[in-house]
Scaffold this active site. Structure first.
Site, PDB file in Angstrom:
ATOM      1  N   ASP A 165       0.369  -6.133  -0.235  1.00 29.63           N
ATOM      2  CA  ASP A 165      -0.854  -6.690  -0.875  1.00 29.63           C
ATOM      3  C   ASP A 165      -0.405  -8.086  -1.466  1.00 29.63           C
ATOM      4  O   ASP A 165       0.496  -7.851  -2.487  1.00 29.63           O
ATOM      5  CB  ASP A 165      -1.123  -5.752  -1.953  1.00 29.63           C
ATOM      6  CG  ASP A 165      -1.679  -4.327  -1.381  1.00 29.63           C
ATOM      7  OD1 ASP A 165      -2.730  -4.635  -0.495  1.00 29.63           O
ATOM      8  OD2 ASP A 165      -1.572  -3.367  -1.791  1.00 29.63           O
ATOM      9  N   CYS A 225       0.815  -1.273  -0.015  1.00 24.58           N
ATOM     10  CA  CYS A 225       0.085  -0.153  -0.002  1.00 24.58           C
ATOM     11  C   CYS A 225       0.848   1.374  -0.151  1.00 24.58           C
ATOM     12  O   CYS A 225       1.865   1.290   0.861  1.00 24.58           O
ATOM     13  CB  CYS A 225      -0.863   0.105   1.253  1.00 24.58           C
ATOM     14  SG  CYS A 225      -1.650   1.600   1.378  1.00 24.58           S
TER      15      CYS A 225
END
Length: 274
Positions: free
Chosen positions: A189, A182
């Site tokens: 992620d 992020c």
């Protein structure tokens, strides 16, 4: 100003439990597209498929209703929707009385389309396995290649190359080793990526090194997939190309961007990690 720093991401948050469309936070796509050379008209077709697994509201008798929702945001929309704001918005329905799922769908479509700047499609499904399709991305995995890797970011397109002296091939390659972060909180992620193409054979070891070089890179899901698409197009010049990433969920949401030279869109098939 629509930048991630002005969003609720990474900050102490009060979780609303009533409907509030002002919670949605759009972020323009074009600034990141300028960075990787994406101009108008777009060099790809595509969609961002979102799945929401923590959706609930009250019926008119006060009894909770649970569901799973699928949203499709066209890649041509001017904005992405920041994921934490999306989660906060969806949580806002938890204590909201609604007549039925159709009433909820109409609100969702209205608000999300306004935030994205383009029509967003909404489907609400029962929260049972029989209502969903489960399968992994098809293709030949490149993850077992005996490759020594010591480069984890930023993404390095120099690893990508194709054998232009070889015959044209049509193949689909997959990897479960995609990881990015992020851009605001640094949270990881995790995803799987499928690259389907027709053209000169892409060097698989180079492709794997390239995908792993996203490992410490800070960028939103949609932006990572567009970067992969543009880098493969520039370095390997395939005649046709599709890039599809299926990310694991966070906060009850998963994001699955798809970019392609073709107009056909993919199915929303949930993988083992989703």
């Amino acid at each position: 100003m629509s930048t991630p720093d002005h969003s609720p991401l990474g900050k102490h948050t009060v979780y609303a439990d009533r409907y509030d469309p002002s919670l949605l936070f759009p972020i323009p796509r074009q600034s990141k597209r300028d960075e990787i050379g994406v101009s108008q008209p777009l060099p790809f077709h595509g969609v961002d498929i979102w799945n929401a697994y923590e959706l609930s509201w009250l019926d008119m008798h006060g009894k909770p209703v649970a569901a799973v929702a699928e949203f499709q945001v066209p890649a041509s929309s001017p904005n992405i929707i920041e994921s934490k704001s999306f989660k906060l918005y969806l949580n806002g329905f938890a204590q909201e009385p609604l007549a039925n799922a159709a009433a909820l769908s109409a609100l969702l479509q209205q608000d999300l389309s306004r935030a994205a700047g383009a029509p967003v499609t909404v489907q609400i499904h029962a929260p049972r396995a029989t209502a969903h399709t489960f399968a992994d991305l098809d293709g030949a995995s490149i993850d077992a290649l005996p490759v020594k890797i010591d480069d984890y970011g930023p993404p390095k397109a120099d690893y990508l190359r194709a054998d232009r002296d070889a015959e044209v091939v049509e193949e689909t390659l997959i990897s479960d080793l995609l990881r990015s972060n992020c851009p605001v909180t640094g949270q990881p992620d995790w995803g799987s990526v499928q690259i389907r193409y027709r053209g000169a054979p892409i060097d698989r070891e180079g492709l794997l090194r390239y995908l792993v070089s996203f490992r410490t890179h800070n960028e939103f899901h949609e932006q990572c997939v567009e970067r992969i698409f543009m880098d493969v197009m520039k370095r390997c010049t395939p005649q046709r190309l599709s890039v599809y990433a299926r990310y694991t969920r966070r906060g009850g949401l998963d994001i699955n961007p798809f970019r392609s030279t073709d107009k056909d869109l993919p199915g929303n098939v949930r993988g083992a990690r989703q």
